[in-house]
Design an enzyme around this catalytic site. Sequence first.
Site, PDB file in Angstrom:
ATOM      1  N   PRO A 100      22.884  -5.881  29.125  1.00 60.52           N
ATOM      2  CA  PRO A 100      24.299  -6.285  29.239  1.00 60.52           C
ATOM      3  C   PRO A 100      25.192  -6.181  30.235  1.00 60.52           C
ATOM      4  CG  PRO A 100      23.538  -4.759  27.563  1.00 60.52           C
ATOM      5  CD  PRO A 100      22.371  -4.821  28.517  1.00 60.52           C
ATOM      6  N   SER A 107      22.935  -3.508  35.010  1.00 63.83           N
ATOM      7  CA  SER A 107      22.937  -4.339  35.507  1.00 63.83           C
ATOM      8  C   SER A 107      22.835  -5.037  36.298  1.00 63.83           C
ATOM      9  CB  SER A 107      23.474  -5.080  33.801  1.00 63.83           C
ATOM     10  OG  SER A 107      24.270  -6.457  35.089  1.00 63.83           O
ATOM     11  N   ASP A 151      22.355   4.699  40.479  1.00 64.06           N
ATOM     12  CA  ASP A 151      21.808   3.474  39.818  1.00 64.06           C
ATOM     13  C   ASP A 151      20.942   2.589  40.718  1.00 64.06           C
ATOM     14  OD1 ASP A 151      23.958   3.810  38.541  1.00 64.06           O
ATOM     15  OD2 ASP A 151      24.401   1.085  38.238  1.00 64.06           O
TER      16      ASP A 151
END
Length: 315
Positions: A100, A107, A151
Amino acid sequence: MDSKPTQGSAPGKVILFGEHAVVYGRPAIAVPVIQVEATANVQPAPAGSGLTIVAADLDERVALSDAPLDEPLALAARLTLERLSAPEPDATLTITSTIPIASGLGSGAAVSTALIRALARFLDHELKPADLSALVFEVEKIHHGTPSGLDNTVVAHAQPVYFVREETMDRLALGAPLTLLIADSGLPSPTGEIVAHVRQKRESEPAHYDALFDQIGEVTNEARQSMEEGDVDTVGMLMDQNHELLIDLDVSSNELDDLVETARFAGALGAKLSGAGRGGNVVALVEDELAEEAGQALSEAGAKTLIRTQVAAAS
Ligand code: PMV
């Protein structure tokens, strides 16, 4: 050049400890979420056609030669070609993703990682995770200005990591597996805005905010030890403590607090918001036997999507 079709993929991620404090040099822990992933496929194209990037889910088509400099997919491709000192190949690169968007599951980093991995393979290079991570970091800067680098690190290594900005990237060897439920509040979590809000608050109350960051750092270090020892109960308790500190940082919301409470009431060992906050996800640590029940409780409490994942113990 021998151009055969190639593929690259990358998982999603969830932050277990230390978000926000990591921007200010404190440690954080994040783990890959392999139930969702981004995938890139590269196919040779006729000579002279250049590189075309197709984002299949977004119905987007970008020709590298006329893409703007800050177009993230084109930037990822350009950085790869630069890193490998390779000319633009004649190829079509297609990206798909089940992660998502903008919900704190990494993402953007996963799409960049998959793209760079697949394109490098098309050019006959296998990039090391650290090199991949460094390239993805450059793309992440477009998404939210001053990313900590967490991330890209966890997604490119696809391993649980203990991370300190510009200092440490340790792979975590878990003493026992962790079963996690990731519940999406369905509310937006605009990372850049929330990071800017925290920065402003810190400027007006530096001592208070630095003390909170220190406490989050301590919780994260204790969590690392408990995760390595396989002391799952303590990991859960520390997640609860981290959530309270995130409330003090002013990045939670009633909706996230409700989901956290729901998970705890349904028997979770611990739960917290994950990522920038306000909206996005909460993550709950559960015993396997209770995962189904806790998941149902979270859905009834309004979670829009639910992902169950297990982070494996070191073999
Ligand atoms: O919302 P996410 O999952 O992109 O996480 C943001 C994490 C922060 O610590 C708030 C920012 C950062 O760059 O690490």
